[in-house]
Design a protein around this motif. Structure first.
Motif, PDB file in Angstrom:
ATOM      1  N   GLU A 221       0.826  -1.206   0.000  1.00 58.85           N
ATOM      2  CA  GLU A 221       0.000   0.000   0.000  1.00 58.85           C
ATOM      3  C   GLU A 221       0.863   1.260   0.000  1.00 58.85           C
ATOM      4  O   GLU A 221       0.516   2.266  -0.642  1.00 58.85           O
ATOM      5  CB  GLU A 221      -0.941  -0.011   1.201  1.00 58.85           C
ATOM      6  CG  GLU A 221      -2.032  -1.061   1.093  1.00 58.85           C
ATOM      7  CD  GLU A 221      -3.018  -0.992   2.249  1.00 58.85           C
ATOM      8  OE1 GLU A 221      -2.724  -0.280   3.241  1.00 58.85           O
ATOM      9  OE2 GLU A 221      -4.067  -1.649   2.155  1.00 58.85           O
ATOM     10  N   TYR A 222       1.963   1.218   0.714  1.00 59.88           N
ATOM     11  CA  TYR A 222       2.868   2.378   0.744  1.00 59.88           C
ATOM     12  C   TYR A 222       3.451   2.638  -0.640  1.00 59.88           C
ATOM     13  O   TYR A 222       3.508   3.787  -1.114  1.00 59.88           O
ATOM     14  CB  TYR A 222       3.980   2.117   1.757  1.00 59.88           C
ATOM     15  CG  TYR A 222       5.074   3.156   1.756  1.00 59.88           C
ATOM     16  CD1 TYR A 222       4.870   4.427   2.298  1.00 59.88           C
ATOM     17  CD2 TYR A 222       6.319   2.867   1.191  1.00 59.88           C
ATOM     18  CE1 TYR A 222       5.879   5.386   2.283  1.00 59.88           C
ATOM     19  CE2 TYR A 222       7.335   3.812   1.172  1.00 59.88           C
ATOM     20  CZ  TYR A 222       7.106   5.068   1.726  1.00 59.88           C
ATOM     21  OH  TYR A 222       8.101   6.014   1.700  1.00 59.88           O
ATOM     22  N   LEU A 223       3.870   1.566  -1.333  1.00 54.07           N
ATOM     23  CA  LEU A 223       4.438   1.729  -2.674  1.00 54.07           C
ATOM     24  C   LEU A 223       3.381   2.171  -3.679  1.00 54.07           C
ATOM     25  O   LEU A 223       3.682   2.958  -4.603  1.00 54.07           O
ATOM     26  CB  LEU A 223       5.083   0.415  -3.126  1.00 54.07           C
ATOM     27  CG  LEU A 223       6.351   0.001  -2.367  1.00 54.07           C
ATOM     28  CD1 LEU A 223       6.800  -1.382  -2.801  1.00 54.07           C
ATOM     29  CD2 LEU A 223       7.474   1.013  -2.589  1.00 54.07           C
ATOM     30  N   GLU A 224       2.148   1.675  -3.533  1.00 52.15           N
ATOM     31  CA  GLU A 224       1.090   2.107  -4.434  1.00 52.15           C
ATOM     32  C   GLU A 224       0.798   3.596  -4.276  1.00 52.15           C
ATOM     33  O   GLU A 224       0.552   4.311  -5.263  1.00 52.15           O
ATOM     34  CB  GLU A 224      -0.177   1.286  -4.176  1.00 52.15           C
ATOM     35  CG  GLU A 224      -0.102  -0.115  -4.730  1.00 52.15           C
ATOM     36  CD  GLU A 224      -1.360  -0.917  -4.433  1.00 52.15           C
ATOM     37  OE1 GLU A 224      -2.198  -0.420  -3.633  1.00 52.15           O
ATOM     38  OE2 GLU A 224      -1.495  -2.028  -4.974  1.00 52.15           O
ATOM     39  N   GLU A 225       0.814   4.041  -3.013  1.00 51.27           N
ATOM     40  CA  GLU A 225       0.588   5.468  -2.770  1.00 51.27           C
ATOM     41  C   GLU A 225       1.715   6.303  -3.377  1.00 51.27           C
ATOM     42  O   GLU A 225       1.468   7.362  -3.992  1.00 51.27           O
ATOM     43  CB  GLU A 225       0.481   5.719  -1.268  1.00 51.27           C
ATOM     44  CG  GLU A 225       0.124   7.152  -0.915  1.00 51.27           C
ATOM     45  CD  GLU A 225      -0.010   7.359   0.582  1.00 51.27           C
ATOM     46  OE1 GLU A 225      -0.142   8.520   1.009  1.00 51.27           O
ATOM     47  OE2 GLU A 225       0.021   6.339   1.321  1.00 51.27           O
ATOM     48  N   ARG A 226       2.948   5.850  -3.231  1.00 48.38           N
ATOM     49  CA  ARG A 226       4.077   6.572  -3.829  1.00 48.38           C
ATOM     50  C   ARG A 226       4.017   6.521  -5.352  1.00 48.38           C
ATOM     51  O   ARG A 226       4.399   7.480  -6.031  1.00 48.38           O
ATOM     52  CB  ARG A 226       5.390   5.978  -3.345  1.00 48.38           C
ATOM     53  CG  ARG A 226       5.739   6.340  -1.901  1.00 48.38           C
ATOM     54  CD  ARG A 226       7.170   6.008  -1.595  1.00 48.38           C
ATOM     55  NE  ARG A 226       8.086   6.710  -2.507  1.00 48.38           N
ATOM     56  CZ  ARG A 226       9.401   6.486  -2.541  1.00 48.38           C
ATOM     57  NH1 ARG A 226       9.940   5.585  -1.728  1.00 48.38           N
ATOM     58  NH2 ARG A 226      10.171   7.158  -3.384  1.00 48.38           N
ATOM     59  N   TYR A 227       3.537   5.410  -5.891  1.00 46.32           N
ATOM     60  CA  TYR A 227       3.422   5.275  -7.343  1.00 46.32           C
ATOM     61  C   TYR A 227       2.426   6.280  -7.904  1.00 46.32           C
ATOM     62  O   TYR A 227       2.650   6.902  -8.954  1.00 46.32           O
ATOM     63  CB  TYR A 227       3.001   3.846  -7.695  1.00 46.32           C
ATOM     64  CG  TYR A 227       2.906   3.577  -9.170  1.00 46.32           C
ATOM     65  CD1 TYR A 227       4.032   3.224  -9.909  1.00 46.32           C
ATOM     66  CD2 TYR A 227       1.680   3.687  -9.836  1.00 46.32           C
ATOM     67  CE1 TYR A 227       3.944   2.975 -11.272  1.00 46.32           C
ATOM     68  CE2 TYR A 227       1.586   3.440 -11.199  1.00 46.32           C
ATOM     69  CZ  TYR A 227       2.718   3.086 -11.905  1.00 46.32           C
ATOM     70  OH  TYR A 227       2.622   2.854 -13.267  1.00 46.32           O
ATOM     71  N   ILE A 228       1.312   6.453  -7.179  1.00 44.44           N
ATOM     72  CA  ILE A 228       0.302   7.408  -7.637  1.00 44.44           C
ATOM     73  C   ILE A 228       0.835   8.837  -7.577  1.00 44.44           C
ATOM     74  O   ILE A 228       0.578   9.671  -8.463  1.00 44.44           O
ATOM     75  CB  ILE A 228      -0.981   7.263  -6.788  1.00 44.44           C
ATOM     76  CG1 ILE A 228      -1.620   5.890  -7.043  1.00 44.44           C
ATOM     77  CG2 ILE A 228      -1.972   8.371  -7.087  1.00 44.44           C
ATOM     78  CD1 ILE A 228      -2.771   5.578  -6.111  1.00 44.44           C
ATOM     79  N   ASN A 229       1.581   9.130  -6.522  1.00 48.29           N
ATOM     80  CA  ASN A 229       2.088  10.492  -6.338  1.00 48.29           C
ATOM     81  C   ASN A 229       3.378  10.775  -7.114  1.00 48.29           C
ATOM     82  O   ASN A 229       3.869  11.913  -7.095  1.00 48.29           O
ATOM     83  CB  ASN A 229       2.327  10.764  -4.851  1.00 48.29           C
ATOM     84  CG  ASN A 229       1.043  10.710  -4.050  1.00 48.29           C
ATOM     85  OD1 ASN A 229      -0.027  11.028  -4.574  1.00 48.29           O
ATOM     86  ND2 ASN A 229       1.144  10.297  -2.785  1.00 48.29           N
ATOM     87  N   ALA A 230       3.951   9.757  -7.736  1.00 47.21           N
ATOM     88  CA  ALA A 230       5.202   9.955  -8.479  1.00 47.21           C
ATOM     89  C   ALA A 230       4.962  10.846  -9.693  1.00 47.21           C
ATOM     90  O   ALA A 230       3.919  10.766 -10.363  1.00 47.21           O
ATOM     91  CB  ALA A 230       5.776   8.614  -8.908  1.00 47.21           C
TER      92      ALA A 230
END
Length: 722
Positions: A221-230
């Motif tokens: 979930e942390y990586l998905e959130e960072r992926y969206i905000n990248a």
């Protein structure tokens, strides 16, 4: 004046800085002392645990002669040893081919396969050294050694969970190792002992799966959130690669968990109650997050059931062959139908769903597990567990949800593993303490630390009242309760280990050893008959007699034959003594008939607790059995039958003979002495009488000779002059 004021300020600053420095140094020193004290206590707890771990092995080889329950032998050792070594043995109703309720596959793997290796080694050594290595002691100790080694599955599981969740493992391992449940039940061949090991292993794997899933789901979930905000493509690619390197967790340990569940159900179908909350927590992992949905939950259920099928088929196949539902001939011609297979767990459940059948094994109040068996097994930890659960339920009904453990936490898992099976076991009308020993792992994990910290570290009540405050200060707080909780734990566990390990029904195995020796040195053609009463059933395999049911082949004549039976066992449970005497007379008349008609010599024995010697002598005297003579051969100490508890005012074992004989006739006997008045001699005599009632007496029953010197008015009980 101004200079004086500045000087005072400087002095005050120096004074405060010195005090601050001193307090900081004291605080650091205190922390260091606490650190070393904690580590010193941890080392002491480790050494104490290692002592109890070694003691667990030592108690196997001594061995423990205490006899907890007949199921210890008759659901495993008696059948496996009898089949493998072709010995006389008792097959209980559970192994009846008509309706078998016990699976033979697991006992076969755990006992018979190791027996094959041991038999090979024993045969080689016997040929080389002429020392016999297959006898009653080995039949008792070898299966217990296997169970003792397997019992450390519980220890490993507890250590594994503690390391995963950062819990103190030394005090928990100490509580587990010093528990009489591990020292006694942990080394016995009960199906409940295997159930405890499987439950502990299942809990450890589920706890491992839970923490793995929580960690991976959080990272995902942390990586998905960072992926969206990248913002940049390169950063998104790097995050996407990190996501793909995350390990899978949805089906971790699935095949192993399903196999454990199937083995547990075939070992003892009550595993359904113990394993259900654990499997539910495994299925529930990660639910409520963005990445785990009901699709994952349902898919886990489906694949879990599918992965259990191979083990189920293996158990059904081997059980069907053993109980002769499926034969080699039917397999060769492939003439197989649904009736060729037996499903022992269903037979077990169907039998126990009938209240009239469970009533035959004893009826207990519904609260027995809750108020008697739990404190008996776990003493202070059992009481703490019940009180803690009651406190949790009070918070739940008061809607104080903030004070409750999180549903998917390790505490929630352990609470479910304790109280879900306990609730359903309370509904069964036959309740024995050993049914609860699979609760050992979760109870120790949750509450073992209280043996050192006491009941409560902080004030547990919302209201401030002087009565509650005094109760907390004198009973619940760390300083008050930690002083006696660990001592109470040790005292009760040592006492129960001694009682169930070395006193309770402890004369049964030495009795079997006695007749093993007697059968080896008796004259050829002589039959031995043993009558027992007010004691547990004696495992026939320990007498080490070749089976009279096995078909043998004589190479000289080319004929098949069976060995003639020359040892007979008559077990009458807690039969009334008058009825017991009638059974003795009947057996004696049958033996005399065979002696006169078939010229078969015999010896007839009676084994009863010494606490009944006085009462039995009275029954013999009252029946006017002038032709019977009871000669005391031996007393096996210690032995306690709760069906015949010793009486404080009972007479000594040597005080049960008639008093009116002449001195010449009293050789090898003990005469009645007149009861003295209250004095030191009287008290010591009564104490000696009480102690001597903790034994199992073996009498030889004979018909009196017709010579004038030996004809008396009534039956006698005498001591052997040997």
């Amino acid at each position: 004046m101004k200079l004086h004021t500045e000087k005072q300020k400087n002095d005050e600053i120096k004074k405060h800085s010195k005090i601050k420095h001193t307090s900081a140094r004291a605080r650091i020193t205190n922390q260091i002392n606490q650190f070393w004290s904690r580590h010193r206590n941890a080392d002491e707890n480790w050494y104490t645990y290692l002592f109890f771990a070694v003691l667990r092995f030592v108690l196997v080889f001594i061995p423990q002669l205490g006899y907890v329950h007949p199921d210890e032998f008759f659901q495993s050792v008696e059948v496996i040893a009898g089949d493998h070594f072709q010995l006389e043995h008792t097959r209980t109703w559970e192994f009846n081919n008509t309706l078998p309720v016990r699976s033979i596959t697991l006992p076969f793997l755990l006992l018979r396969v190791p027996w094959s290796f041991y038999e090979f080694i024993a045969t080689v050594l016997q040929n080389a050294t002429h020392i016999k290595l297959l006898h009653s002691y080995i039949y008792l100790v070898f299966p217990r050694l296997i169970m003792c080694c397997l019992s450390f599955i519980n220890d490993w599981s507890l250590y594994h969970v503690c390391r995963l969740y950062g819990l103190r493992c030394e005090i928990r391992l100490l509580a587990l190792g010093s528990s009489w449940v591990m020292l006694v039940f942990g080394t016995r061949t009960f199906s409940n002992t295997i159930e405890m090991m499987l439950c502990s292993l299942l809990l450890a794997l589920v706890a491992d799966s839970m923490i793995t899933t929580n960690t991976i789901v959080y990272k995902k979930e942390y990586l998905e959130e960072r992926y969206i905000n990248a913002v940049s493509i390169g950063e998104k690619v790097r995050i996407w690669k990190l996501k793909t390197t995350l390990p899978t967790h949805n089906y971790k340990y699935m095949l192993l968990l399903s196999t454990i569940c199937v083995v547990g159900v075939f070992n003892r179908p009550t595993f359904l109650l113990f394993g259900a909350p654990m499997v539910f927590y495994w299925l529930l992992r990660g639910m409520g997050t963005k990445t785990i949905t009901f699709t994952d939950f349902n898919l886990r259920i489906l694949l879990f059931c599918v992965s259990a099928l191979p083990t189920i088929l293996v158990f059904i196949f081997f059980d069907s062959i053993y109980y002769k539902y499926l034969t080699a001939g039917e397999l060769q011609i492939f003439d197989i139908g649904i009736n060729n297979f037996v499903f022992t767990p269903w037979n077990f459940i169907k039998y126990n769903l009938d209240p009239s059948k469970t009533a035959e094994h004893g009826l207990h109040p519904k609260y027995t597990h809750l108020l008697v068996n739990t404190p008996l097994l776990y003493n202070v930890l059992g009481i703490i567990a019940l009180i803690s659960f009651a406190h949790t339920m009070i918070r739940f009904f008061k809607a104080e949800y903030q004070g409750l453990p999180r549903a998917q936490s390790i505490v929630g898992l352990m609470l479910g593993a304790i109280f879900v099976p306990l609730f359903f076991l309370l509904l069964i009308n036959h309740q024995e303490a050993r049914f609860l020993i699979p609760l050992t792992f979760p109870i120790v994990l949750l509450h073992a630390t209280k043996l050192l910290t006491g009941f409560c570290i902080t004030y547990p009540f919302k209201e401030e009242h002087w009565i509650l405050r005094q109760f907390y200060n004198r009973v619940l707080c760390t300083q008050a309760s930690a002083k006696y909780l660990l001592k109470t734990w040790y005292i009760f566990n040592i006492a129960l280990t001694v009682f169930f390990g070395f006193i309770h029904q402890a004369g049964v195995f030495p009795l079997a050893q006695h007749f093993e020796h007697a059968m080896q040195f008796k004259p050829s053609g002589e039959h031995l008959h043993l009558i027992t009463s007010h004691m547990y059933d004696m495992p026939l395999s320990f007498v080490n007699i070749p089976s009279s049911r096995t078909l043998l082949f004589d190479r000289n004549t080319g004929r098949r034959y069976r060995r003639s039976k020359d040892f007979y066992l008559y077990e009458y449970g807690s039969l009334n003594l008058e009825k017991l005497l009638r059974k003795i007379k009947l057996s004696l008349s049958n033996c005399e008939f065979k002696r006169n008609s078939k010229q078969i010599n015999y010896r007839l024995f009676l084994a009863i607790p010494t606490s009944l010697s006085d009462d039995f002598a009275y029954v013999v005297d009252k029946s006017n059995s002038s032709y019977l003579h009871f000669e005391l051969q031996r007393i096996f100490y210690p032995h306690l039958s709760t069906e015949a508890f010793p009486s404080i005012f009972g007479r000594h074992i040597c005080d049960v003979d008639p008093p009116e004989w002449s001195q010449d006739d009293l050789k090898g006997t003990c005469s009645i002495e007149p009861e003295p008045s209250l004095s030191f001699d009287y008290v010591t005599h009564q104490f000696s009488s009480f102690i001597h009632q903790f034994g199992l007496a073996l009498y030889e029953i004979k018909l009196k000779s017709r010579s004038p010197l030996n004809v008396y008015k009534r039956g006698t009980i005498t001591r052997s002059s040997k």
